[in-house]
Design an enzyme around this catalytic site. Structure first.
Site, PDB file in Angstrom:
ATOM      1  N   ILE A  71       0.843  -1.201   0.000  1.00 40.69           N
ATOM      2  CA  ILE A  71       0.000   0.000   0.000  1.00 40.69           C
ATOM      3  C   ILE A  71       0.881   1.255   0.000  1.00 40.69           C
ATOM      4  CG2 ILE A  71      -1.969   1.193   1.038  1.00 40.69           C
ATOM      5  CD1 ILE A  71      -2.701  -1.354   2.512  1.00 40.69           C
ATOM      6  N   PRO A  72       1.513   1.564  -1.129  1.00 40.81           N
ATOM      7  CA  PRO A  72       2.231   2.836  -1.177  1.00 40.81           C
ATOM      8  C   PRO A  72       1.230   3.982  -1.010  1.00 40.81           C
ATOM      9  CG  PRO A  72       2.095   1.848  -3.371  1.00 40.81           C
ATOM     10  CD  PRO A  72       1.562   0.841  -2.396  1.00 40.81           C
ATOM     11  N   HIS A  73       1.619   4.996  -0.255  1.00 42.87           N
ATOM     12  CA  HIS A  73       0.692   6.084   0.019  1.00 42.87           C
ATOM     13  C   HIS A  73       1.437   7.370   0.337  1.00 42.87           C
ATOM     14  CE1 HIS A  73       1.519   4.008   3.831  1.00 42.87           C
ATOM     15  NE2 HIS A  73       1.421   5.194   4.391  1.00 42.87           N
ATOM     16  N   ALA A  74       0.735   8.486   0.126  1.00 43.20           N
ATOM     17  CA  ALA A  74       1.333   9.787   0.424  1.00 43.20           C
ATOM     18  C   ALA A  74       0.252  10.844   0.564  1.00 43.20           C
ATOM     19  CB  ALA A  74       2.302  10.191  -0.688  1.00 43.20           C
TER      20      ALA A  74
END
Length: 157
Positions: A71-74
């Site tokens: 879950i890459p997130h920013a």
């Protein structure tokens, strides 16, 4: 936003943000692949700034959460509304998860910088839903984008 997420699945993750074809084999390329789905929908004002935010978050700590999930997130000013993108991989991609398993279900979360609560709500709701074997299985077996949306709508409700 917690109560709104199930109703907003189509807004949060429109069909155009879902890819059922094999993503690139490397983590950074997969992140760019997912980012481009969101860029194409007009939700990203600055692609490079969004990519930089995603990669900076990857540097802090792994976004591989285990059980075949990444879950890459920013949070970034480069996006204009909360967005989720999804891809799945038969091969699996190394997201550096604690269990050492490659990610086969990859979700990317992007929210505006001021959307801290949205970010946490989406991340926690999604993480809880993905703990269930049947949800992960349905995502692996989905034959089209609407099945992915339906699975998420039911799982997050």
């Amino acid at each position: 936003m917690t109560d709104q997420i199930p109703d907003d699945i189509d807004e949060l993750i429109p069909a155009s943000h879902i890819s059922l074809s094999e993503p690139p084999a490397e983590k950074e390329a997969t992140i760019e692949f997912l980012l481009d789905l969101v860029v194409e929908s007009g939700r990203v004002d600055d692609r490079q700034a969004a990519l930089d935010a995603l990669l900076a978050r990857e540097e802090e700590t792994s976004t591989g959460v285990g059980m075949g999930i990444g879950i890459p997130h920013a949070k970034t000013e480069a996006v204009n509304r909360p967005s989720l993108a999804f891809a799945r991989s038969d091969e699996g991609i190394d997201f550096g998860s604690m269990d050492g398993e490659p990610a086969t279900l990859i979700f990317m979360i992007l929210v505006p910088k001021e959307g801290g609560e949205d970010h946490l709500t989406i991340l926690s709701s999604l993480s809880r839903a993905l703990m269930h074997d049947d949800v992960r299985e349905r995502l692996h077996e989905a034959e089209d984008e609407s099945e992915v949306q339906d699975t998420l709508r039911e799982a997050i409700a």
